[in-house]
Design a protein around this motif. Structure first.
Motif, PDB file in Angstrom:
ATOM      1  N   VAL B  65       0.379   3.915  -2.027  1.00 15.35           N
ATOM      2  CA  VAL B  65       0.317   3.858  -0.624  1.00 15.35           C
ATOM      3  C   VAL B  65       1.414   2.639  -0.380  1.00 15.35           C
ATOM      4  O   VAL B  65       2.260   2.727   0.660  1.00 15.35           O
ATOM      5  CB  VAL B  65      -0.912   3.033  -0.127  1.00 15.35           C
ATOM      6  N   TYR B  68       4.781   5.447  -1.130  1.00 19.86           N
ATOM      7  CA  TYR B  68       5.098   6.700  -0.905  1.00 19.86           C
ATOM      8  C   TYR B  68       4.258   6.849   0.595  1.00 19.86           C
ATOM      9  O   TYR B  68       4.241   7.987   1.099  1.00 19.86           O
ATOM     10  CB  TYR B  68       4.469   7.541  -1.934  1.00 19.86           C
ATOM     11  N   GLY B  69       3.923   5.684   1.059  1.00 16.19           N
ATOM     12  CA  GLY B  69       3.109   5.902   2.486  1.00 16.19           C
ATOM     13  C   GLY B  69       2.069   6.853   2.579  1.00 16.19           C
ATOM     14  O   GLY B  69       1.847   7.363   3.729  1.00 16.19           O
ATOM     15  N   GLN B  70       1.507   7.247   1.414  1.00 16.39           N
ATOM     16  CA  GLN B  70       0.397   8.201   1.529  1.00 16.39           C
ATOM     17  C   GLN B  70      -0.860   7.613   2.177  1.00 16.39           C
ATOM     18  O   GLN B  70      -1.635   6.962   1.498  1.00 16.39           O
ATOM     19  CB  GLN B  70       0.228   8.709   0.255  1.00 16.39           C
ATOM     20  N   THR B  71      -0.788   7.619   3.584  1.00 19.58           N
ATOM     21  CA  THR B  71      -1.879   7.006   4.434  1.00 19.58           C
ATOM     22  C   THR B  71      -1.912   7.617   5.562  1.00 19.58           C
ATOM     23  O   THR B  71      -1.155   8.117   6.229  1.00 19.58           O
ATOM     24  CB  THR B  71      -1.792   5.444   4.461  1.00 19.58           C
ATOM     25  N   LEU B 105      -0.878  15.568   4.322  1.00 23.30           N
ATOM     26  CA  LEU B 105      -0.587  14.333   3.567  1.00 23.30           C
ATOM     27  C   LEU B 105      -0.996  14.359   2.044  1.00 23.30           C
ATOM     28  O   LEU B 105      -0.861  13.590   1.122  1.00 23.30           O
ATOM     29  CB  LEU B 105      -0.740  12.977   4.231  1.00 23.30           C
ATOM     30  N   PHE B 145      -6.298   5.787   2.353  1.00 26.88           N
ATOM     31  CA  PHE B 145      -5.054   5.565   1.683  1.00 26.88           C
ATOM     32  C   PHE B 145      -5.112   5.905  -0.060  1.00 26.88           C
ATOM     33  O   PHE B 145      -5.965   5.644  -0.571  1.00 26.88           O
ATOM     34  CB  PHE B 145      -4.460   4.126   1.912  1.00 26.88           C
TER      35      PHE B 145
END
Lengths: 355, 355
Positions: B65, B68-71, B105, B145
């Protein structure tokens, strides 16, 4: 804080984990070193830069990074030469780019002195972690994220800047095959594609999974309007060789200004390789493949270094690239790594000593 | 885990912080309740759902998170009626949309049973935190996240799902003025604009700061191709009233399918208000303002409810909206909040009891 005399205190681990690591079989980005650099932005300024034992971060569940993806990063590497000297490659370019990303993501810029002194202090502390096996290096990950609290969709009032290091082997194992994307997109005009923003990566994972299910390793992104022009591959910029001409897309607000990309462009100029930096149509690639003039396709990035691409997929067809002796990719890879590992002269001043 | 009989254990706080809160002067999204719901995806399944004291999260610095902003997240509210009964508004739509975001995502979907039982258990545990002052409600923030580790740019192997709650006053204080964006963009065709992905928000902060510096509160995003059509405002969908006709943009892969947006469309149909769901040119808005047919502009979203817009800026000019008695915005706001707070009949089955 007086930036001209910034001193970074170091708190060392009691016991190093280094002896637990097999430095001859390193994965990419999984092993971490003993220490990390950390600095906090609070009350309007960056404060308390220090090197501490690598450790978990404790955050409030409302920290904005969890909700609004307000995070940026850089990718760098440190190299050890045969005499044990430690080198970086164009680190000030990463420092500058971190702040270009910061501005677009409404994150406070990190002063150059803090970035460079923090990096150097960390590398000196963990220098025994820099691997020397062929193809390995110390991958360095500076990143800044919104650690401030609150569910309101607005910038945070606190940020954390960390540099962590990972002794790493190659990013790709084996041949790299790419799919030219026709449905999904990475970036919008006027968006954040040029920044190393976290959200740019999360959005690529699903289309990349779809491509992987079809036997590809990476996606080559195209423009979101008509998927007509190739842009970049997310983890790397893309180069094309048609005949003896080297082509790559111009940087823009959709495409990352890669350090390896621009180094290759300079090497190409230095070696008199005809180069065109211009928009490249997918159609052109397909036609060059069909008429035999498409000689090479390769990716370039800090993690991937220079990665030859063995085939590309487009509209359900797969196009194979020839297996060239003395390819541009292998030439560039050798020249760049020779400079990085201090095995050759550095006419461009790219090598940066850590001392 | 057998989802048909999911039981959520509750670990209660020793001392509630509730008495420290001024429930008559609540900001938006800053105060949190005593507890939170948490569940972890690990080894291929969602595990260990539980309600625990609201507490910091501890994460490895390489948690994806951060990089890679995976949220993804959702926004919901709970309402208490005059008899102390607790209600949600179309919660299953949020549950569904969370999983639409999750898929895009590359985040594992959250089973409906875990989402709904976790939410209900948390709300029952913290029901004394639901404010009753006019205009206030309990804002609910479910989010997922990537908590898995590693610097490789690929999906994580571990995810954390949390629901946190914040007793909140209005999202906007005072009049809302918007700027129609001409330079920056929120979403690409084929991108993640339709998802409540963290990165969509971080990318809006800087352009919004620029707009705020010029006296606006929000940006109305336009298409990234030519900035010709209005899309949405990031924190809310946008409605336009020209004459007596209500207009809003169609949802797409660039525009969020807002729960309040679709509720307004259904109310408009119910009330016989002529409605057009179609692309809206900025030019049309300007012309309608100039010829006096532009009656209203308002935003709609869970946090913002229905927020009338008092003026819009475009190409350096500011266009004022008339101050109407009995506006559509005020009618819709009343009808929706009357249903939400159980002050009126609910012909559409939107109200959902927490019991």
């Amino acid at each position: 804080m007086d930036l001209s005399t910034v001193q970074i205190p170091v708190e060392r681990v009691a016991h190093s984990k280094r002896s637990e690591v097999d430095f001859n079989h390193l994965p990419f980005g999984k092993v971490v070193t003993d220490h990390m650099f950390i600095c906090t932005f609070r009350d309007g300024s960056w404060q308390d830069p220090r090197v501490v034992p690598y450790q978990p971060i404790s955050l409030d569940p409302s920290a904005k990074v969890f909700h609004y993806g307000q995070t940026i990063f850089e990718g760098m590497k440190a190299y050890k030469d045969t005499e044990g000297k430690v080198w970086l490659f164009r680190p000030e370019d990463n420092q500058r780019r971190l702040n270009i990303s910061a501005k677009r993501l409404a994150i406070p810029e990190v002063p150059k002195e803090i970035f460079m002194e923090g990096l150097k202090t960390l590398l000196k502390t963990d220098q025994d972690w820099i691997p020397t096996a062929p193809g390995s290096s110390l991958y360095i990950r500076p990143f800044v994220f919104a650690s401030g609290k609150g569910f309101h969709a607005s910038p945070a009032d606190e940020y954390t800047f960390i540099i962590a290091c990972s002794p790493s082997g190659p990013y790709f194992s084996g041949k790299v095959s790419v799919r030219i994307e026709e449905t999904y997109s990475r970036a919008a005009d006027g968006g954040v594609g040029f920044a190393k923003a976290g959200g740019n990566y999360a959005g690529q994972f699903y289309p990349t999974q779809l491509a992987m299910a079809d036997g590809f390793q990476q996606v080559v992104w195209t423009d979101d309007h008509h998927h007509e022009f190739i842009e970049e591959a997310g983890a790397m910029n893309i180069f094309v060789r048609i005949g003896n001409t080297l082509l790559t897309s111009p940087t823009s607000d959709r495409i990352l200004d890669g350090v390896t990309r621009k180094s290759i462009l300079q090497l190409a100029e230095d070696e008199g390789i005809p180069t065109e930096v211009r928009k490249i149509r997918v159609r052109e690639l397909v036609e060059a493949s069909q008429n035999g003039t498409l000689k090479e396709l390769f990716g370039a990035g800090t993690a991937a270094v220079v990665s030859p691409i063995s085939s590309f997929g487009y509209q359900g067809k797969r196009y194979e690239l020839p297996d060239l002796e003395n390819s541009y990719a292998s030439q560039f890879r050798k020249r760049i790594t020779d400079i990085q590992y201090n095995r050759a002269k550095d006419p461009f001043g790219w090598r940066f000593p850590v001392e």
